[in-house]
Design an enzyme around this catalytic site. Structure first.
Site, mmCIF file in Angstrom:
data_model
loop_
_atom_site.group_PDB
_atom_site.id
_atom_site.type_symbol
_atom_site.label_atom_id
_atom_site.label_comp_id
_atom_site.label_asym_id
_atom_site.label_seq_id
_atom_site.Cartn_x
_atom_site.Cartn_y
_atom_site.Cartn_z
ATOM 1 N N ASP A 86 40.839 37.941 35.905
ATOM 2 C CA ASP A 86 39.592 37.196 36.106
ATOM 3 C C ASP A 86 39.652 35.795 35.559
ATOM 4 O OD1 ASP A 86 38.524 39.359 37.157
ATOM 5 O OD2 ASP A 86 36.733 39.388 35.894
ATOM 6 N N TYR A 102 41.721 33.715 37.700
ATOM 7 C CA TYR A 102 41.039 33.428 38.954
ATOM 8 C C TYR A 102 39.970 32.362 38.722
ATOM 9 C CZ TYR A 102 38.138 34.128 43.079
ATOM 10 O OH TYR A 102 37.410 33.925 44.227
ATOM 11 N N ASP A 103 39.200 32.565 37.648
ATOM 12 C CA ASP A 103 38.150 31.589 37.349
ATOM 13 C C ASP A 103 38.750 30.208 37.097
ATOM 14 O OD1 ASP A 103 36.162 33.446 37.652
ATOM 15 O OD2 ASP A 103 36.063 33.966 35.528
ATOM 16 N N SER A 140 26.752 32.856 47.439
ATOM 17 C CA SER A 140 27.419 33.295 46.225
ATOM 18 C C SER A 140 26.876 32.439 45.086
ATOM 19 C CB SER A 140 28.903 33.132 46.463
ATOM 20 O OG SER A 140 29.550 32.793 45.304
ATOM 21 N N LYS A 184 23.557 40.666 35.712
ATOM 22 C CA LYS A 184 24.250 40.643 37.001
ATOM 23 C C LYS A 184 25.081 41.907 37.098
ATOM 24 C CE LYS A 184 27.348 37.625 39.613
ATOM 25 N NZ LYS A 184 28.497 38.545 39.738
ATOM 26 N N CYS A 204 67.375 37.087 50.752
ATOM 27 C CA CYS A 204 68.443 36.602 51.629
ATOM 28 C C CYS A 204 69.629 36.051 50.843
ATOM 29 C CB CYS A 204 67.918 35.541 52.588
ATOM 30 S SG CYS A 204 67.557 33.965 51.791
HETATM 31 ZN ZN ZN Z 1 65.284 33.909 51.055
#
Ligand code: ZN
Length: 690
Positions: free
Chosen positions: A42, A45-46, A92, A128, A420
């Protein structure tokens, strides 16, 4: 507040960072909301959201069309539930994390409304709850539709499910407005969540990460009888579309909704000062561990509805509401492994695998470690004890390494791509390590194809990552154009396990439906560096056709100053985009892919949509003193009417709104023969547009 970033970064850097942030936040939103599988904490993210906001404040003209600040929640994922367009968008909330930010918000409201310090501003406060937002539409007092928030504009139809929740009245008392949408949160109590998970475990079913996910998973069911068996609750926090709002304040309207039979937050109250708001926040925080449900903060709303109306919205969130979040919760665990994932642009992202640990009631098993620098900063290796943190409901992060010893060998970040085996390097000045394999890297190639068909690019249904990986491995998909040649492989696809006539035909039909794609989506789908969703749209708004863009980009790269000027004169297009486009078209392989693609699809010329108002598409400048509103409110009105609000008068200005004390701008407008009106004239235009 951290210092504004404008001083230390250039516009091009800001544009690039905003693009990366938009992508990253969208990615995490999707993991979190649509897949119930967050990979960052969180606070992390915040932090992304805050950084985005700071940059947008410092560079308002760089705000992207796909900006996270304009979006609410996740886009509706592929879902068996049908879609519902909200008549009034579900918003929001902006977040605050400390007293200073709450004070700043109240000050901002006062400034916007032109109030003096002595004018009272009443503000409601309530806890909330951590659940799933839902809009309940009543017509003539009867529940006719329930919808989830979705992306704020389009949600999912959950009417049948809502009929099984005891807290939701099927009909309202006589005398309610003809149309009224009650909005609130569907949630599951902590005890019910624990009991549900115990039962799921016993039955060998899916375990939910937290009460919020359990509520979402139980509510968003195609089969409403599943919902009926789950202990879901509901409480109201507001309303959406209404034929009539019979109250003058938020709290009066909420009390009326309560009388109609809806539960409300037991903490809902009206405060008159920042001190009272903070005291209420602290009291709720003190009771938080003992509450029967999960909460992640306190929501404040301006009480007077006429003020709410004037304050309006800024992109995704109302100016008149704020979520004051509670601090993060922490726990210790062992970092068991560090895995490396390879993305579409070749970026190597380290993901930490943890010994499962409960943090604030949620079992956490993964953390993102972002990049090589973050691993170095933390000094983490597999086997270390770490402190992880999550706040409210989002994604965990490592905040501290308890095993840290400076003298032991560090984790070796790979210098070759795990997919790869090409060399993996960080460019000068970049923190991200990228695989240099480009087209030989299967991870990059399949992810580019995934990007091409993704919702914001060509939006082709029925071809997900598994199908792409499978077709790629069979050699059927080399480049985007091959998707349009799949019809030649109808028989081959049918011969594969899991495909029937119907599913193959559906796939081919959704491919065929994109033969004339939107030019901006097609451009975005190519995944050219720095050319994101908004940039693609900005380019096509001005250039209209893709071959013209190619020509301009080639000329710009050859040093044609006129071509460079034409591109950089477009709002939002800077030198880095011009350079990236030039580089893209300079690479013969890219040109081959591009031409191959244009041999399969024919995007019509891009047409710009404008709103229907007398000032739509025009450039308006405000000057002098405005008496009934602030400058911000006036600019927001202009934007709503489809006009562009500019800061200075030029030959491109269409209209000047001049208040008392207007000086040089008024003079210049008169010299240029630009139409000039006063504030009352502007108010008439706004009123006429509704
Ligand atoms: Zn690669």
């Amino acid at each position: 507040m951290p210092p504004m970033p404008s001083a230390d970064i250039t516009q091009a850097e800001a544009a690039n960072e905003l693009m990366r942030l938009a992508k990253a936040i969208a990615h995490h939103d999707r993991l979190y909301h649509a897949e119930d599988a967050p990979e960052i904490s969180d606070p992390e993210y915040d932090a992304l959201v805050r950084r985005n906001r700071e940059l947008e404040e410092a560079f308002p003209h760089l705000v992207r069309e796909d900006s996270p600040s304009r979006k609410v929640g996740h886009e509706v994922a592929a879902s068996p539930l049908s879609k519902v367009t909200h008549e009034v968008r579900m918003m929001s909330l902006d977040n605050a994390f400390n007293r200073e930010e709450v004070e700043e918000w109240v000050q901002r409201i006062r400034r916007y409304l032109n109030l003096s310090d002595s004018d009272p501003v009443a503000i409601t406060a309530e806890d909330k709850i951590d659940g799933l937002s839902c809009s309940l539409r009543y017509e003539n007092g009867e529940l006719v539709r329930a919808a989830t928030r979705g992306d704020g504009q389009v949600g999912e139809d959950v009417t049948a499910n809502a009929r099984h929740i005891a807290d939701i009245p099927q009909s309202l008392p006589a005398g309610v407005p003809e149309v009224f949408e009650v909005r609130g949160e569907v949630y599951m109590s902590k005890a019910d969540f624990a009991a549900l998970n115990a039962a799921q475990e016993e039955a060998g079913g899916k375990l939910f990460a937290n009460p919020r996910n359990a509520a979402a998973g139980s509510f968003r069911q195609k089969d409403a009888s599943v919902t009926a068996k789950r202990p879901l609750k509901f409480w109201a926090y507001g309303w959406g579309a209404a034929s009539n709002v019979p109250c003058a304040t938020q709290h009066e309207m909420m009390r009326m909704i309560e009388e109609w039979g809806f539960p409300l937050s037991p903490f809902l109250t009206v405060t008159g000062s920042v001190d009272e708001m903070i005291a209420h926040y602290q009291e709720i925080g003190r009771q938080r561990p003992d509450l029967p449900y999960e909460i992640d903060g306190v929501v404040y709303k301006v009480d007077r509805l006429d003020y709410q109306q004037r304050l309006g919205f800024v992109s995704k969130a109302p100016r008149w509401a704020l979520a004051h979040k509670f601090p993060a919760e922490q726990a210790q665990t062992t970092l068991e492994a560090i895995d490396i994932q390879v993305g579409r642009t070749g970026k190597l992202t380290p993901v930490g695998r943890l010994a499962p640990v409960l943090v604030g009631g949620v079992t956490v098993t993964n953390v993102t470690l972002h990049n090589r620098d973050e691993i170095e900063r933390l000094g983490v290796r597999p086997g270390d004890r770490v402190v992880i943190q999550r706040a409210g409901d989002v994604i965990p992060q490592v905040v501290e390494n308890l095993t840290r010893e400076e003298d032991r060998p560090a984790f070796t970040f790979p210098d070759h791509c795990p997919e790869c085996n090409s060399e993996a390097v960080a460019e000068e000045g970049e923190v991200d390590v990228r695989c240099t394999g480009g087209l030989i890297c299967p991870a990059q190639r399949t992810q580019r194809l995934e990007h091409f068909v993704s919702r914001k690019a060509l939006d082709i249904d029925g071809i997900g990552s598994k199908t792409i990986a499978q077709f790629f491995a069979l050699g059927w998909l080399e480049s985007p154009a091959d998707i349009f040649r799949l019809k030649q492989r109808r028989g081959d696809i049918l011969a594969l396990d899991g495909w029937q006539e119907k599913s193959v035909d559906n796939l081919l039909a959704s491919v065929e439906a994109r033969r004339e794609p939107d030019a901006a989506r097609l451009l975005f789908g190519l995944g050219i560096r720095h050319v994101g969703e908004t940039t693609s749209r900005d380019l096509m708004k001005h250039i209209h056709e893709l071959p013209a863009l190619q020509q301009l980009a080639e000329r710009a790269r050859a040093g044609d100053a006129e071509a460079v000027a034409e591109l950089t004169s477009i709002d939002g297009i800077g030198p880095s985009v011009v350079e990236a486009l030039g580089d893209f078209f300079h690479e013969p392989h890219n040109v081959a892919v591009w031409e191959d693609m244009l041999s399969e699809v024919t995007p019509p010329p891009y047409v710009v949509q404008t709103l229907d108002s007398p000032v739509a598409g025009k450039t308006v400048v405000f000057t002098g003193k405005l008496e009934t509103m602030s400058r911000d409110e006036a600019k927001a009105q202009a934007e709503r009417l489809g006009a562009k609000a500019a800061g200075s008068v030029s030959a491109k200005t269409d209209l000047l709104v001049a208040g008392p004390g207007a000086g040089s701008k008024l003079k210049k407008a008169q010299e240029l023969g630009i139409e000039v009106i006063d504030e009352a004239g502007w108010a008439e235009i706004v009123a006429a547009a509704g």
